[in-house]
Design a protein around this motif. Structure first.
Motif, PDB file in Angstrom:
ATOM      1  N   ARG A 759       0.851  -1.189   0.000  1.00 50.00           N
ATOM      2  CA  ARG A 759       0.000   0.000   0.000  1.00 50.00           C
ATOM      3  C   ARG A 759       0.895   1.250   0.000  1.00 50.00           C
ATOM      4  O   ARG A 759       1.110   1.902   1.019  1.00 50.00           O
ATOM      5  CB  ARG A 759      -0.924  -0.020   1.210  1.00 50.00           C
ATOM      6  CG  ARG A 759      -1.823  -1.249   1.230  1.00 50.00           C
ATOM      7  CD  ARG A 759      -2.604  -1.382   2.531  1.00 50.00           C
ATOM      8  NE  ARG A 759      -3.339  -2.628   2.566  1.00 50.00           N
ATOM      9  CZ  ARG A 759      -4.081  -3.020   3.612  1.00 50.00           C
ATOM     10  NH1 ARG A 759      -4.160  -2.249   4.699  1.00 50.00           N
ATOM     11  NH2 ARG A 759      -4.725  -4.180   3.563  1.00 50.00           N
ATOM     12  N   LEU A 760       1.414   1.556  -1.205  1.00 52.63           N
ATOM     13  CA  LEU A 760       2.387   2.637  -1.363  1.00 52.63           C
ATOM     14  C   LEU A 760       1.737   3.883  -1.936  1.00 52.63           C
ATOM     15  O   LEU A 760       0.834   3.795  -2.788  1.00 52.63           O
ATOM     16  CB  LEU A 760       3.536   2.191  -2.292  1.00 52.63           C
ATOM     17  CG  LEU A 760       4.387   1.025  -1.802  1.00 52.63           C
ATOM     18  CD1 LEU A 760       5.316   0.546  -2.911  1.00 52.63           C
ATOM     19  CD2 LEU A 760       5.202   1.448  -0.583  1.00 52.63           C
ATOM     20  N   VAL A 761       2.217   5.050  -1.471  1.00 55.95           N
ATOM     21  CA  VAL A 761       1.865   6.349  -2.047  1.00 55.95           C
ATOM     22  C   VAL A 761       3.164   7.092  -2.317  1.00 55.95           C
ATOM     23  O   VAL A 761       4.241   6.687  -1.867  1.00 55.95           O
ATOM     24  CB  VAL A 761       0.958   7.159  -1.100  1.00 55.95           C
ATOM     25  CG1 VAL A 761      -0.391   6.499  -0.942  1.00 55.95           C
ATOM     26  CG2 VAL A 761       1.631   7.349   0.254  1.00 55.95           C
ATOM     27  N   ASN A 762       3.084   8.187  -3.062  1.00 57.09           N
ATOM     28  CA  ASN A 762       4.296   8.905  -3.483  1.00 57.09           C
ATOM     29  C   ASN A 762       5.121   9.393  -2.303  1.00 57.09           C
ATOM     30  O   ASN A 762       6.353   9.487  -2.396  1.00 57.09           O
ATOM     31  CB  ASN A 762       3.917  10.088  -4.377  1.00 57.09           C
ATOM     32  CG  ASN A 762       3.357   9.629  -5.706  1.00 57.09           C
ATOM     33  OD1 ASN A 762       3.679   8.538  -6.176  1.00 57.09           O
ATOM     34  ND2 ASN A 762       2.521  10.459  -6.323  1.00 57.09           N
ATOM     35  N   THR A 763       4.493   9.713  -1.206  1.00 58.96           N
ATOM     36  CA  THR A 763       5.240  10.244  -0.063  1.00 58.96           C
ATOM     37  C   THR A 763       6.013   9.159   0.681  1.00 58.96           C
ATOM     38  O   THR A 763       6.762   9.474   1.618  1.00 58.96           O
ATOM     39  CB  THR A 763       4.275  10.942   0.910  1.00 58.96           C
ATOM     40  OG1 THR A 763       3.243  10.011   1.304  1.00 58.96           O
ATOM     41  CG2 THR A 763       3.645  12.166   0.250  1.00 58.96           C
ATOM     42  N   ASP A 764       5.857   7.899   0.285  1.00 54.12           N
ATOM     43  CA  ASP A 764       6.575   6.816   0.962  1.00 54.12           C
ATOM     44  C   ASP A 764       8.019   6.674   0.501  1.00 54.12           C
ATOM     45  O   ASP A 764       8.771   5.875   1.078  1.00 54.12           O
ATOM     46  CB  ASP A 764       5.845   5.480   0.747  1.00 54.12           C
ATOM     47  CG  ASP A 764       4.519   5.423   1.491  1.00 54.12           C
ATOM     48  OD1 ASP A 764       4.410   6.105   2.521  1.00 54.12           O
ATOM     49  OD2 ASP A 764       3.616   4.712   1.028  1.00 54.12           O
TER      50      ASP A 764
END
Length: 955
Positions: A759-764
């Motif tokens: 469950r990745l988003v750009n801020t990770d």
């Protein structure tokens, strides 16, 4: 195109600095790959930065682009790029690399290479100057033009930085000025024209056209070039023809007739102005160490050193000799007058020489000590100091037809005779001997010699062509017998007009002299300081040499009593322009009283600053002494009183004068001290200014290098941006989830497909992957990733998500371009469809086996090689066999090979391939009948054979 021989290979040297990358790319983008020329690129590069110019240019041309190495041979249709922090020259077709000798900011790598290119290739050399700041390359183009090559300069309007192009254009060393994309066309035309000229011999029409051009030049300029070497003249005519796109020399001759301005341009083209400061430095070292000290040895203080530089071009050689002469005089403590005559045929070159201003790249030829001693640094170059400029007199002279200077101590004529035919050379050598004193020195270039005139000179240095004159009248005879215009008219009768004029002039001169001698008073001509320049008549009654150091100052030579009046009158004449006329002055000479009528007249100056004054002395009769005694007695007391008063006044005046003199001396000492302090301060400021100038040059050089590096990096950034776009589209379209981790298992980047697993988003980006929740049933991936980093062994496994999807997970080391392990790459390929298909296939297989096992009739399934791949339970029971004894074995090997019969083989291998089935085959060893069918596997589309058995009935 066929490759030319190595010795005739045309080599193109391209020079640029700031903004040159774009010009390079434009040039090669429009250049064919088979020009038959070799290309060498010289740019101002940062010495501490690895250049990527080779990589960038390779994208614009199909020719190989290589970084130059020492002793690399320049090849046709290949681009050779100078490496950072290296000087590069050319010798016999090979590139010579060396570490820079000069500090950063004073290097002129383009000039250095183009000069060596001109020496190595001659007329096969091409110099191109593109965008850049400063003046690097200007002197290099000068050498290329002097060798018969071609120079191309980028149009300043198209250059990002126009300093280098404008410098070359203003210096007059650009044969073509055009945009980079048009230069390849000019180069191809030159190559084709050279091939035609070399393959064809001169035709009568060509010779006739050349003669017509020589006649037009002689009539249009008054100068005869017929004695110049035809190859030299031909190359320069070809350049002008190429400029006008004319290929036939006869057409060009007709063009000259219709365009008189072109005759003057061609005349300038034929004048070869190739020179430099201290050319052949070893020769100048010998000149300073051995030759000039011998010339100056034992010379009196009033000796005038006379030198002549013939064919001086823009004056560098004349100034070089003047500097060396000044150094020799300073070292020997002599201060002699110098008359250095420097002549050339080119009036533009003489005008340049007189200004004494040269571009900054003369630092390649002039040592830092001489730059500080003899030059003044200005914004755009260096100017020769006034003390050196005043030593040299520049004049326009045709050394072939104009009379030479005479009584010379040294004559320098370097690299002029190499352009002349042997006949003219044989006429010039006696002329130089005639110009020199006995024991004078002739200075030639290493490419020249005195030829067969060995009786006129003895060698001082055979290598550097320094010769001393030998006593001989052969040169005078040769001069009289030669066809030189100034020597051939001596035996002819002068015209009547000249004779008449000469006779009248002599009568006028005779009359003037008679009048002066009869009526003019005794006079001297002085300058503004009173130094005598000319004496008329006998001045011994008024002037005499004073005791002590000899002097020619009229005031100091005047008799006592006349000195004060003369000083006062001279001061009024010089300061106010007021003449003193007929002043009656009495003075004592021993016991004799003399009277003179003194006249001091300022004269109009023939030259500014000279300040001429005419001082005349006209003797007056002494006062009469024949008066009566009574009169004398009556006036005696009065005369004595008057004399006493005058003596008292004189004593008082003398005291005041002495005090004034002492005050003046004190003031002079204070002024002298102040002047010394000011001079010291000025020297410090000058030193500081020189340091600032050096720093400015270094900063400018660094700025140029940074601009070049910035351009390279900008191109690299554009390339990387394109690669990044390609990579993004690649990763997005292969539908493979990818996570890049560093050596601490922190996220570098990821693709959008990876977000379906984690469950990745750009801020990770930058966070540890262990902090992110995944949808995998197996959470042990991070330990596997750490193991891969430690062991470098890739890991592969199929994993299942909580949603039921299957992914093929691979973990591999992340390797940099330097093969350094810097993390891992985890990929997730969705294999849910394959897994589902495999499960379905397995399920179908299981169902089929279950059905076959409940059938009572024995069954076998064979593959194409007649190997058993399936047998049902009925077969195992009926034939008393186990699965291990059956599956994977050939049907012929069953029951201890009892089934291996020709009949069965024929049935399986011959009959069945041609038919769909067979029935009722009776096995020999058993009372069972065999039936066979050809079947096809639905999953793999593989052909199979189904055999069934039933108990047989004897036929």
């Amino acid at each position: 195109m066929p490759k030319p021989p190595a010795a005739e290979l045309s080599i193109v040297g391209l020079g640029a600095s700031a903004g040159g990358l774009e010009a390079f790319e434009t040039f090669f983008r429009n250049l064919p790959a088979d020009t038959g020329m070799g290309f060498v690129l010289v740019s101002h590069l940062d010495p501490s930065h690895t250049s990527i110019l080779t990589e960038i240019l390779q994208r614009t041309t199909t020719m190989p682009v290589v970084e130059a190495t020492d002793q690399m041979v320049v090849e046709a249709n290949r681009v050779h790029v100078i490496p950072p922090n290296r000087d590069m020259t050319l010798f016999q077709g090979r590139l010579q690399l060396s570490l820079p000798e000069r500090p950063r900011g004073q290097r002129m790598p383009i000039d250095a290479f183009l000069r060596s290119l001109a020496e190595d290739r001659g007329e096969n050399a091409v110099g191109i100057i593109l965008s850049g700041t400063g003046s690097d390359g200007t002197l290099g183009l000068r050498a290329i033009l002097g060798g018969g090559g071609v120079s191309l300069v980028q149009d300043p309007a198209t250059a990002q930085y126009d300093g280098m192009p404008i410098s070359a254009i203003h210096a007059g060393f650009a044969t073509h000025v055009l945009a980079p994309e048009l230069m390849p066309g000019v180069l191809q035309a030159k190559w084709r024209r050279q091939g035609i000229v070399k393959e064809t011999a001169p035709t009568p029409a060509t010779i006739g056209g050349m003669n017509q051009i020589m006649m037009l030049l002689r009539s249009g300029t008054g100068h005869d070039f017929s004695g110049y070497k035809k190859s030299t003249i031909g190359r320069r005519i070809e350049r002008r023809m190429a400029q006008h796109d004319i290929e036939d020399i006869e057409l060009y001759a007709r063009y000259l007739k219709g365009h008189p301005a072109e005759i003057l341009i061609l005349f300038k083209e034929l004048l070869i102005n190739v020179t430099s400061f201290f050319r052949d430095s070893e020769a100048f070292a010998i000149l300073k160490k051995d030759v000039l000290p011998q010339i100056l040895a034992d010379k009196p203080d009033d000796y005038v050193v006379r030198l002549w530089v013939a064919g001086c071009a823009t004056g560098e050689e004349a100034y070089s000799i003047a500097m060396v002469l000044r150094e020799v005089m300073e070292e020997s403590g002599q201060e002699l007058r110098v008359q250095l005559y420097s002549t050339d045929l080119d009036d533009d070159a003489i005008a340049t020489a007189r200004t004494g201003f040269y571009p900054p790249n003369i630092t390649q030829d002039v040592s830092p000590e001489r730059l500080r001693r003899f030059f003044i640094k200005e914004d755009s170059g260096y100017r020769v100091k006034k003390e050196i400029r005043e030593m040299v007199v520049f004049a326009i002279q045709n050394v072939i037809k104009d009379p030479p200077f005479t009584r010379m101590d040294l004559v320098s004529c370097r690299n002029l005779m190499i352009y002349l035919e042997a006949e003219l050379q044989n006429r010039l050598i006696p002329a130089f001997h005639y110009a020199l004193k006995t024991g004078g020195v002739l200075f030639l270039s290493p490419s020249e010699s005195i030829g067969g005139h060995t009786e006129l000179f003895s060698p001082l240095s055979r290598k550097w062509k320094l010769y001393r004159t030998a006593p001989s009248i052969a040169s005078t005879r040769a001069m009289m017998a030669s066809g030189l215009s100034w020597a051939t008219g001596a035996t002819r009768s002068p015209p009547v007009e000249v004779m008449t004029k000469t006779k009248e002039t002599n009568i006028a001169e005779l009359t003037r002299r008679a009048l002066v001698q009869s009526f003019a008073p005794v006079s001297v001509m002085t300058d503004c300081k009173g130094d005598i320049l000319y004496v008329h008549g006998d001045t011994s009654r008024y002037l005499r040499p004073p005791p002590g150091q000899a002097t020619l100052n009229a005031v100091e030579m005047a008799h006592e009593g006349l000195q004060l009046e003369l000083r006062t009158a001279l001061g009024q004449a010089v300061s106010h322009g007021t003449p003193t006329l007929e002043r009656d002055v009495s003075f004592m000479v021993g016991a004799e009283v003399r009277r003179v009528s003194l006249g001091v007249r300022p004269l109009p100056d023939p030259e500014p600053g000279l300040g001429l004054v005419l001082v005349s002395f006209q003797e007056l009769p002494a006062l009469s002494s024949g008066k009566p005694a009574r009169r004398r007695r009556a006036t005696g007391s009065i005369d004595r009183q008057r004399t006493e008063e005058l003596e008292r006044d004189l004593a008082y005046t003398r005291e005041n004068l002495q005090a004034t003199i002492e005050e003046q001396q004190s003031s002079n000492e204070e002024l002298k001290s102040a002047n010394e302090e000011m001079q010291s301060t000025n020297e410090e400021l000058q030193s500081t200014n020189e340091e600032l100038e050096t720093s400015k040059e270094e900063l400018q050089s660094v700025n140029e290098e940074l601009i070049t590096v910035n351009a390279e990096l900008q191109a690299k950034i554009e390339q990387l941006a394109g690669m990044q776009n390609d990579m993004k589209n690649l990763l997005d379209n292969i539908n493979v989830g990818t996570i890049f981790l560093d050596d601490r298992l922190a996220i570098r980047r990821f693709t959008r497909e990876a977000a379906k697993v984690y469950r990745l988003v750009n801020t990770d980006v930058g966070r540890p992957l262990g902090d992110i929740k995944s949808d995998l049933d197996d959470e042990d991936l991070l330990s596997k990733a750490q193991t891969v980093i430690e062991t470098l062994i890739p890991y592969e496994r199929e994993v299942r998500t909580t949603g039921g999807d299957w992914y093929l997970t691979r973990i591999q080391p992340y390797r940099t371009l330097d093969n350094v392990i810097d993390g891992v790459v985890i990929t997730f390929a969705n294999v849910s469809a394959r897994v589902a298909a495999e499960q379905a296939e397995q399920e179908g297989h299981d169902i089929a086996e279950s059905i076959a096992d409940v059938v009572d009739r024995p069954m076998l399934v064979l593959d194409g090689a007649f190997t058993v791949i399936f047998a049902n339970n009925a077969f195992y029971r009926g034939f008393k066999a186990s699965p291990a004894e059956t599956r994977g074995r050939s049907v012929y090997a069953l029951e201890n090979h009892t089934w291996d019969t020709p009949a069965l083989r024929d049935l399986l291998e011959t009959v069945l391939p041609n038919q769909q089935s067979f029935d009722g085959f009776l096995l020999d060893n058993r009372q069972m009948r065999l039936s066979g069918r050809r079947i096809v596997c639905g999953a793999s589309n593989r052909p199979l054979i189904l055999l069934t058995f039933e108990e047989g009935v004897a036929g």
